[in-house]
Design a protein around this motif. Structure first.
Motif, PDB file in Angstrom:
ATOM      1  N   ASN A   3      38.385  34.022  42.387  1.00  0.00           N
ATOM      2  CA  ASN A   3      39.491  34.472  41.542  1.00  0.00           C
ATOM      3  C   ASN A   3      40.525  35.241  42.347  1.00  0.00           C
ATOM      4  OD1 ASN A   3      38.330  33.336  39.294  1.00  0.00           O
ATOM      5  ND2 ASN A   3      37.470  35.245  38.527  1.00  0.00           N
ATOM      6  N   PHE A   4      40.069  36.014  43.308  1.00  0.00           N
ATOM      7  CA  PHE A   4      40.995  36.772  44.154  1.00  0.00           C
ATOM      8  C   PHE A   4      41.914  35.820  44.916  1.00  0.00           C
ATOM      9  CE2 PHE A   4      42.138  38.754  48.204  1.00  0.00           C
ATOM     10  CZ  PHE A   4      42.787  39.895  47.746  1.00  0.00           C
ATOM     11  N   ILE A  11      48.323  39.030  42.384  1.00  0.00           N
ATOM     12  CA  ILE A  11      47.719  40.321  42.725  1.00  0.00           C
ATOM     13  C   ILE A  11      48.620  41.098  43.685  1.00  0.00           C
ATOM     14  CG2 ILE A  11      45.772  41.405  43.943  1.00  0.00           C
ATOM     15  CD1 ILE A  11      44.019  39.104  42.707  1.00  0.00           C
ATOM     16  N   ILE A  78      40.809  39.405  38.959  1.00  0.00           N
ATOM     17  CA  ILE A  78      39.685  39.278  39.899  1.00  0.00           C
ATOM     18  C   ILE A  78      38.362  39.094  39.168  1.00  0.00           C
ATOM     19  CG2 ILE A  78      38.349  40.489  41.675  1.00  0.00           C
ATOM     20  CD1 ILE A  78      41.053  41.832  42.500  1.00  0.00           C
ATOM     21  N   ASN A  81      39.337  36.179  35.622  1.00  0.00           N
ATOM     22  CA  ASN A  81      40.336  35.118  35.658  1.00  0.00           C
ATOM     23  C   ASN A  81      41.295  35.172  34.462  1.00  0.00           C
ATOM     24  OD1 ASN A  81      41.351  32.955  37.201  1.00  0.00           O
ATOM     25  ND2 ASN A  81      40.369  31.460  35.869  1.00  0.00           N
TER      26      ASN A  81
END
Length: 133
Positions: A3-4, A11, A78, A81
């Motif tokens: 997800n990162f 982000i 993160i 999602n």
């Protein structure tokens, strides 16, 4: 970690906006008197001259809420999602910057308006990237 990597652009922009609005909110809180004094002078020849403290308080609240949404948005991107708070944070950032841009234009501070426009481009790009997931 997936997800990162998937949301790395969102982000990064949320971190940029978090730093921008958290620092601004802290500065307004710590130096309320100095900010109010400077802004009263900045807007002295405008229709906003008599409501500077109210407008500053509104901007402060929106900045703090935006910073909180940035933190929650980063976490949700993160951890699960989810984009909801990231999109809200980006939108609030855009809205706040539009308010600030309006003020700079009313005060005829075109250099200040140009600076805000740079931040606005980043926020709109973030909103675009995040809302089109």
């Amino acid at each position: 970690m997936d997800n990162f990597i998937t949301h790395i652009v969102s982000i990064t922009i949320l971190l940029f906006l978090l730093i921008t609005f958290l620092q601004s909110g802290i500065d307004k809180t710590i130096d309320w008197k100095g900010n109010t004094s400077w802004l009263k002078e900045h807007f002295a020849a405008t229709f906003m001259a008599n409501i500077v403290p109210l407008l500053l308080a509104i901007i402060l609240v929106i900045e703090v809420v935006t910073a909180i949404c940035c933190i929650i948005g980063i976490y949700q991107l993160i951890a699960s999602n989810e984009v909801y708070f990231a999109v809200i944070a980006m939108f609030l950032a855009c809205l706040t910057l539009l308010f600030l841009l309006f003020g700079q234009r009313v005060a005829k501070d075109y250099q200040g308006a140009l600076t805000i426009t740079c931040y606005f481009i980043v926020a709109v790009f973030g909103l675009y990237v995040t809302s089109n997931v």
